[in-house]
Design a protein around this motif. Structure first.
Motif: not given
Lengths: 472, 182
Positions: B22-25, B7-17
């Motif tokens: 995201m402020r940090s990037v 779930a974390i992996r999948g979610q992270a892909t979403r986060s990247l998209k």
């Protein structure tokens, strides 16, 4: 918004008195239109909605906004009508007829359901009832939570309400709760509590957790009070931490979880845990004690990436059992339409439990708008969001109203407004609670609290509130 | 826990998209309305006439020592500017509220909400001590977050901040972006 002032009076009825109702009123009052008249209708004798009945007793800083809401009472253009139920004491139609604009801000009155066997068991309690109980909502004052017989609690859903409930169940009644405005009844029940472990369970994965980092951190820091986060062993995080780039919020959540994970060691004393990717399918009662549960059956889920690169949560065939004597469902609330909506042509989205709208402007299915009808807060947006979102969406709705008034002269047609409504209330012998009446009730609560060393001791009986209001 | 990882992996892909949110990037603010505000901050500033008011003395504000007044300019939601002379140590939420600048402070300045969100002129941003974890956690929940967002209640005036300009985030509305004439 402040550029032009209408020449005739603008009379607005607001239904509800929670944060969205108040912030919208405050934003409208900022326009400095001397011909503005805002009447707020609240079915309870006391105002503030979920600021009073939702915000946890140990978060007094969140309730600071009540001071701001008091600013409205210093403005003669605003009037509070407590103890007035729209639908019975006054017909909604009477508001629609007598005001230029009606703002629906009455929140989400019912809860979402799982629709699974055992959900109606007495040991399956909805968070709405439980939160209402410890916060002194008279509707739930008789909720008997058998905490003196319970060791393990499962909370289904992992929003901030779930995190609040973990604190309620595990923090010390004496050192943590006794000075707050938690009800005396709840405090007594907590003193007899035998709860040792609370499990917060969610359908999706860790990164989809609904709680915010602030609340997560606050709970983790209760380690100092002997309330331990069970956590996971460190290597769970190692595998992906180096490979995956997370957003700041996710990164921070993960860091917090890592920092407070005890490496999977056995925790003694009170503890709580987070479980993910499982959906309850049945609650099984304890055959030897009808007021308790034996366990919850969960179906394990798996997260997969679908063709659109989106994560889908799919059930697996694996079932697991969690031993728990009590379950609290914290899976969100749902709004209900008011009785007269259909007759008055006000649309409602029953599936989502909210009034369809754009920027608060109520919209029919064909895309047209209902003239003079606006909604704000949970009834407009669903049961998510906190004070920030209330402030934000209220500002949008107030600005939309003022723009519409400027653009559509018919919104300033003469309406009888407050005079007519006060006449109707008096004819019907409805004793509405004024702002001064409410201040008397509030003072009584503070005074009662002082005697017990608490911020306030909430009155949990509306008749008693009405009695206090009557005293001169 | 393996399932969690998926779930974390999948979610992270979403986060990247979604990383544009995201402020940090993000080097620059994303929302068009925010960009406008920031433009105002850095460019059109001088074309407007300043109105300096002396401070209303209530709230928690200190009286500035004569000769040591610090100046702060608020860019309000409608694009107007208000400049005040204040004392060292005052925080920006208190300054705003004492001067009737339209800024909520729903939690009373205890860093428990983000209703006093401000966007700081990039020229001054680095002169403010870095936000702590609590402030960052609240900023994460703010609307219209930018690279130079702060909470007004957490920023105290210092000599380094003399002349600072801060903007109040504007509202994001859906209706205005739709064409109803058709």
């Amino acid at each position: 918004m402040s550029s032009s002032s209408p020449t005739s009076a603008l009379k607005i009825a607001v239904i509800g008195s929670g944060p969205s109702a108040f912030y919208t009123s405050l934003d409208l009052l900022k326009t400095n239109n001397p011909q503005l008249e805002i009447d707020m209708f609240e079915r309870n004798p006391c105002p503030f909605g979920l600021v009073r009945f939702g915000v946890a007793p140990d978060h007094p800083e969140v309730k600071t906004c009540q001071q701001r809401f008091k600013d409205t009472s210093e403005d003669e253009r605003f009037k509070f009508f407590g103890n007035v139920n729209i639908g019975t004491d006054l017909k909604l139609q009477e508001l629609v007829e007598n005001y230029n604009i009606v703002v629906y801000a009455y929140g989400s009155g019912s809860e979402n359901k799982l629709g699974i066997p055992g959900e109606d068991h007495p040991a399956v309690i909805n968070s709405k009832d439980f939160v209402g109980w410890y916060n002194g909502d008279p509707a739930y004052k008789n909720l008997n939570v058998p905490l003196h017989k319970v060791k393990n609690v499962t909370i289904v859903g992992n929003g901030n309400v779930a995190i609040d409930i973990v604190r309620i169940l595990l923090a010390s009644p004496d050192s943590h709760w006794s000075k707050t405005d938690i009800t005396s009844e709840a405090l007594e029940t907590l003193k007899k509590s035998t709860v040792e472990n609370v499990c917060v369970s969610a359908r999706r994965g860790f990164l989809d957790s609904k709680f915010t980092n602030k609340e997560f951190k606050e709970l983790l820091e209760m380690e100092k009070e002997g309330i331990m986060f069970k956590g996971w062993s460190a290597d769970h995080f190692q595998t992906f931490a180096s490979k995956i780039k997370l957003g700041r919020i996710e990164k921070r959540r993960l860091q917090l979880a890592q920092k407070y994970s005890d490496g999977g060691q056995k925790v003694s004393g009170k503890s709580w845990e987070l479980e993910y990717l499982q959906t309850p399918v049945e609650f099984i009662g304890d055959t030897s004690d009808p007021i308790l549960l034996k366990e919850t059956v969960f179906q394990q889920n798996s997260a997969i990436m679908n063709n659109d690169n989106k994560i889908e949560i799919v059930p697996t065939e694996t079932l697991t059992c969690k031993k728990n004597e009590l379950v609290i469902l914290s899976i969100g609330y749902k709004g209900e339409p008011l009785q007269e909506f259909e007759n008055l042509g006000i649309p409602f989205d029953s599936k989502r439990g909210k009034i369809p709208n754009i920027d608060g402007k109520i919209m029919r299915e064909d895309g047209s708008f209902v003239t003079g009808a606006y909604c704000v807060g949970w009834i407009a947006n669903g049961s998510t969001g906190n004070i920030n979102s209330s402030v934000q969406s209220s500002a949008v709705v107030a600005a939309t109203i003022m723009d519409d008034v400027e653009a559509d002269g018919s919104l300033l047609d003469y309406k009888e407004g407050r005079n007519k409504i006060e006449q109707l209330l008096s004819e019907r012998n409805i004793k509405n609670i004024s702002w001064d009446d409410w201040l008397k009730i509030e003072q009584a609560e503070i005074k009662r609290g002082e005697a017990q060393g608490k911020i306030a001791d909430k009155i949990t009986d509306y008749e008693e509130m009405l009695d206090i209001a009557k005293r001169s | 826990m393996f399932a969690n990882l998926i779930a974390i992996r999948g979610q992270a892909t979403r986060s990247l998209k979604q990383c544009s949110s995201m402020r940090s990037v993000l080097p620059i603010p994303i929302r068009s309305n925010i960009v406008n505000v920031t433009n105002q901050l850095t460019c059109s500033q001088l074309s407007r006439s300043f109105q300096t008011s002396s401070i209303a003395l209530h709230g928690h504000l200190k009286k500035p020592v004569p000769g040591e007044e610090l100046r702060i300019t608020f860019i309000t939601k409608d694009g107007g500017q208000k400049t005040f002379e204040v004392a060292e140590g005052d925080n920006i939420l208190d300054i705003a509220q004492a001067n009737h600048v339209d800024m909520e402070g729903a939690c009373g300045g205890s860093c428990a909400c983000s209703t006093c969100h401000i966007i700081v002129d990039p020229e001054y941003y680095d002169s403010i001590p870095e936000p702590d974890d609590d402030e960052n956690d609240m900023l994460d929940l703010a609307f219209g977050l930018t690279e130079t967002s702060r909470l007004g209640c957490q920023v105290n005036m210092t000599k380094e901040l003399d002349g600072i300009r801060v903007a109040l985030p504007t509202m994001t509305r859906n209706l205005q972006s739709r064409d109803f004439n058709n």
